[in-house]
Design an enzyme around this catalytic site. Structure first.
Site, PDB file in Angstrom:
ATOM      1  CE  LYS A   1     -74.590 121.220   6.795  1.00 34.17           C
ATOM      2  NZ  LYS A   1     -73.324 120.798   6.191  1.00 34.17           N
TER       3      LYS A   1
HETATM    4  C1  E4P Z   1     -70.803 121.046   8.456  1.00 31.35           C
HETATM    5  O1  E4P Z   1     -71.857 120.470   8.298  1.00 31.35           O
HETATM    6  C2  E4P Z   1     -69.921 121.507   7.367  1.00 31.35           C
HETATM    7  O2  E4P Z   1     -70.114 120.664   6.256  1.00 31.35           O
HETATM    8  C3  E4P Z   1     -68.454 121.443   7.680  1.00 31.35           C
HETATM    9  O3  E4P Z   1     -68.211 120.990   8.990  1.00 31.35           O
HETATM   10  C4  E4P Z   1     -67.670 122.636   7.250  1.00 31.35           C
HETATM   11  O4  E4P Z   1     -66.330 122.470   7.591  1.00 31.35           O
HETATM   12  P1  E4P Z   1     -65.142 123.330   6.957  1.00 31.35           P
HETATM   13  O5  E4P Z   1     -65.079 124.631   7.691  1.00 31.35           O
HETATM   14  O6  E4P Z   1     -63.909 122.497   7.202  1.00 31.35           O
HETATM   15  O7  E4P Z   1     -65.459 123.502   5.497  1.00 31.35           O
END
Ligand code: E4P
Length: 214
Positions: A84
């Protein structure tokens, strides 16, 4: 649309994977920190033992060469590990570099269709537009999913769209309708997708009626 779980909690992953609905897992540094685990690579390895699908592990380096180095190390943990990478110019360079080495990437923190297009052009296997965080600042997060899905379909781009930052079950239905290939869901959203008061009421009635004839 495939379903991923968005957590670094091993018990949550184990429980939901037993339902047979999970195709992958996404994690991020905040989710790992929430579990109080410093052994990041161990967490990722444990997840790969539970779910046979893409497991996103995020790099925290900011320079492309460091992201590539860290990404290569993480990718060695298991064939399903996806790196990522945040949406920055250094991130794009890292996506290109990792792609050339045959390592899959998930470009995260996407808040515009143009960012998604750039990530796809650089060679990202996945892009993660964040719905909830867009809603939080008064925008309609789902429009972003719709725009990215339309652009990728019009131009035959095969990068998969992960609807991320999902806050409630309606986001899941809407993301599926908007054309997301994947939705990554917190444990509590997966649990709340399962239940409906009429299902509980129906089971209760069937059981009561059956008791009468027994
Ligand atoms: C995606 O891969 C992220 O880890 C995640 O969906 C972020 O979500 P949040 O905005 O609830 O922190």
């Amino acid at each position: 649309m495939k379903l991923f779980i968005d957590t670094a909690n091993i018990e949550e992953i184990r429980e939901i994977s037993e339902w047979g609905v999970l195709s992958g897992v996404t994690t991020n540094p905040s989710l790992i920190a929430k579990e109080g685990r410093k052994d990041f690579e161990e967490v990722i390895k444990e997840i790969t033992d539970i779910v046979d699908g893409p497991i996103s592990a995020e790099v925290v380096a900011e320079r492309a060469e460091d992201m590539i180095k860290d990404g290569e190390k993480l990718a060695k943990l298991h064939k399903n590990v996806v790196i990522k990478i945040p949406m920055t110019s250094e991130g794009l360079k890292a996506i290109k570099g990792l792609n050339e080495k045959g390592i899959k990437t998930n470009c995260t923190l996407i808040f515009s269709a143009n960012q998604a297009l750039l990530a796809a052009k650089a060679g990202a296997s996945f892009v993660s537009p964040f719905i909830g965080r867009m809603d939080d600042i008064g925008n309609e997060g789902m429009n972003l999913i719709r725009e990215v899905a339309d652009i990728f379909a019009i131009h035959g781009i095969d990068t998969e769209i992960i609807a991320a930052s999902i806050r409630h079950p309606m986001h899941v239905t809407q993301a599926a309708l908007a054309g997301a290939h994947i939705a990554t869901l917190p444990y509590k959203v997966l649990k709340s997708m399962l239940t409906h008061p009429l299902t509980d009421k129906g089971i209760e009635k069937f059981n009561k009626d059956w008791e009468k004839v027994k």
